[in-house]
Scaffold this active site. Structure first.
Site, PDB file in Angstrom:
ATOM      1  N   HIS A  35       0.240   4.981   6.654  1.00 55.39           N
ATOM      2  CA  HIS A  35       0.248   5.731   5.407  1.00 55.39           C
ATOM      3  C   HIS A  35       0.318   7.423   5.407  1.00 55.39           C
ATOM      4  O   HIS A  35       0.111   7.570   6.597  1.00 55.39           O
ATOM      5  CB  HIS A  35      -1.189   5.345   4.505  1.00 55.39           C
ATOM      6  CG  HIS A  35      -1.324   3.821   4.647  1.00 55.39           C
ATOM      7  ND1 HIS A  35      -1.960   3.041   5.357  1.00 55.39           N
ATOM      8  CD2 HIS A  35      -0.760   3.086   3.632  1.00 55.39           C
ATOM      9  CE1 HIS A  35      -1.964   1.882   4.938  1.00 55.39           C
ATOM     10  NE2 HIS A  35      -1.091   1.757   3.796  1.00 55.39           N
TER      11      HIS A  35
ATOM     12  N   ASP B  88      -4.314   5.694  11.810  1.00 57.15           N
ATOM     13  CA  ASP B  88      -3.728   5.162  10.392  1.00 57.15           C
ATOM     14  C   ASP B  88      -2.343   5.865  10.736  1.00 57.15           C
ATOM     15  O   ASP B  88      -2.481   7.158  10.394  1.00 57.15           O
ATOM     16  CB  ASP B  88      -4.168   5.295   9.167  1.00 57.15           C
ATOM     17  CG  ASP B  88      -3.243   5.046   7.929  1.00 57.15           C
ATOM     18  OD1 ASP B  88      -2.050   4.585   8.516  1.00 57.15           O
ATOM     19  OD2 ASP B  88      -3.817   5.141   6.733  1.00 57.15           O
TER      20      ASP B  88
ATOM     21  N   SER C 196       1.083  -0.994   0.124  1.00 57.25           N
ATOM     22  CA  SER C 196      -0.053   0.142   0.130  1.00 57.25           C
ATOM     23  C   SER C 196       0.712   1.338   0.025  1.00 57.25           C
ATOM     24  O   SER C 196       0.370   2.349  -0.473  1.00 57.25           O
ATOM     25  CB  SER C 196      -0.899  -0.269   1.171  1.00 57.25           C
ATOM     26  OG  SER C 196      -0.101  -0.338   2.344  1.00 57.25           O
TER      27      SER C 196
END
Length: 451
Positions: free
Chosen positions: A421, A418, A171
């Site tokens: 990211h 998160d 990702s």
């Protein structure tokens, strides 16, 4: 005595004195005015201009290219290996180490926002999800001894014209790809032409203005792997000697390949080579030897780089490995405020952990080996060393804003964050600024070699 009774010589002298006196009498008021302006107004002008000059120097110092030094370099307490020589040399030939520097204020801000770019993954669109603080958008990376130019979409498009640019990995590869698409959309919008897989893990865009294909291939290990699932076994299975066929089968179509892996190797897994079990990572209830994941991480990257080198079709490919991007979790991952920082790290505030160092060093070492071998067949390899500069940006993650307006109805008891990211726009845009500098240098080298 009248002047007419004087001699011509005396008359001439008298006339000169008289004219001089008249000039002085006529210039007297003007002279006094000039003196007044110099004495009274000049200091006022200086006092008025001084704040403007200080303001200009503060926000746009000449050596920093429209930046203000704010955050000093964070010195890790662990010695890390230097990146490859190619990474530390700017395309113009002037030595420039993009891996070492500091984050400085940038009043210009990002080139796009959460509304102007339509390719941002929902979970990384921090602005549209209501993140209230926007200070994280106004920083730029300032390498030591050189400047990192702002991203030039037209230059990138020109360099990659008529090529296929592929991002392969986990990702983080997707995060970097979407950042690049946003940066390019300012000059030429990409058009989605292919979509497949859960969560759009395989997508392809076409930029018609320059006939450029940009793809993303989901391959979190680069090698063949069976991912864990809720309905099956709770560990991954990796075949470290076999490249993942989903991207490996299309390798011949790629011109520029950006690889990015790391975080998935931290999960429980069983490793196989030539159908024999090498060992496992975090498998207490299985009859396998615990070998950790560093060795397998190295083997997987080596397998991928070798597979690219083995494609003997005469194409001069360019391969970039983006180094490991550290996470910034603080405390439990599912609690509010898991990555609450609102500023870049200052010197000594955040040290590089041993895992970050080891992952980064493995990538640099394997790329250096591939670089030596690839040079013989016309391939170019490079590490995009972003570990250190990313470590210093704990403020750039979505945190709780991976979901829209998480605190609209008060603070919930539990909220997922998160801290892996990156917000778009955000610090990850810097990765692509460095990527462009690498490609500009490659272009200059190709022109010098007559390729």
């Amino acid at each position: 005595m009248f002047p007419s009774l004087k001699s011509p010589k005396a008359l001439t002298a008298h006339t000169k004195r008289e004219n001089k006196s008249k000039r002085e009498m006529g210039a007297g008021p003007l002279k006094d005015q000039t003196h007044f302006l110099t004495k009274r107004l000049l200091p006022c002008v200086i006092y008025a201009l001084l704040p403007l000059a200080l303001f200009r120097f503060y926000f746009y110092p000449p050596s920093f290219n429209e930046s203000l030094e704010k955050a000093p370099q964070d010195k890790p307490i662990i010695v890390i290996k230097p990146s490859s020589k190619a990474t530390n040399e700017k395309f113009s030939g002037i030595p420039c180490d993009y891996t070492s520097g500091k984050w400085v204020r940038d009043m210009l801000g990002p080139r796009y926002n959460g509304t102007s770019c339509t390719t941002i993954k929902d979970g990384q669109n921090c602005m549209s999800h209501g993140r209230p603080d926007l200070g994280y958008l106004y920083w730029r990376w300032k390498p030591k001894g050189c400047n990192l130019p702002r991203f030039e979409p037209s230059t990138f498009l020109r360099i990659v014209e008529n090529k296929h640019l592929a991002f392969v990995g986990d990702s983080m590869a997707r995060n970097q790809l979407e950042s690049l698409l946003c940066l390019l959309s300012e000059a030429s919008p990409p058009h989605l032409v292919y979509r497949d897989g859960e969560e759009n893990k395989f997508r392809r865009w076409h930029i018609s203005s320059h006939n450029i294909t940009v793809s993303i291939y989901w391959s979190p290990f680069l090698v063949k792997g069976i991912e864990k699932s809720a309905s099956g076994f709770n560990h991954n299975r990796l075949y470290v000697d076999l490249v993942d066929d989903r991207w490996g089968s299309e390798m011949g179509q790629m011109d520029v390949i950006v690889l990015s892996i790391g975080h998935w190797f931290l999960h429980p897994a069983v490793y196989l080579e030539k159908d024999l079990v090498l060992g496992c990572h975090f498998c207490p209830n299985m009859n396998h030897t615990e070998i950790g994941f560093y060795q397998v991480f190295r083997k997987s990257l080596r397998t991928a780089l070798k597979a690219i080198s083995d494609v003997q079709d005469g194409k001069k490919r360019q391969i970039i490995v983006t180094t490991f991007s550290p996470s910034h979790f603080e405390g439990d991952w599912d609690k509010a405020g898991a990555c609450p920082k609102k500023m870049p790290s200052k010197e000594g505030e955040k040290a590089m952990e041993s895992m970050d160092v080891e992952m980064r060093n493995i990538e640099i070492e394997e790329v250096e080996v591939a670089m030596k071998n690839g040079a013989q067949i016309g391939l170019q390899f490079e590490t995009l060393d972003i570990t250190k500069l990313s470590l210093m940006r704990p403020d750039g993650h979505p945190g709780p804003y991976m979901y829209p307006f998480p605190f609209a109805h008060g603070v919930p008891e539990r909220v997922q964050n998160d801290c892996v990211h990156w917000c778009l726009p955000g610090p990850i845009d810097t990765w692509n600024e460095i990527l462009l500098e690498v490609m500009k240098r490659w272009e200059v080298q190709a022109n010098r070699d007559g390729l």
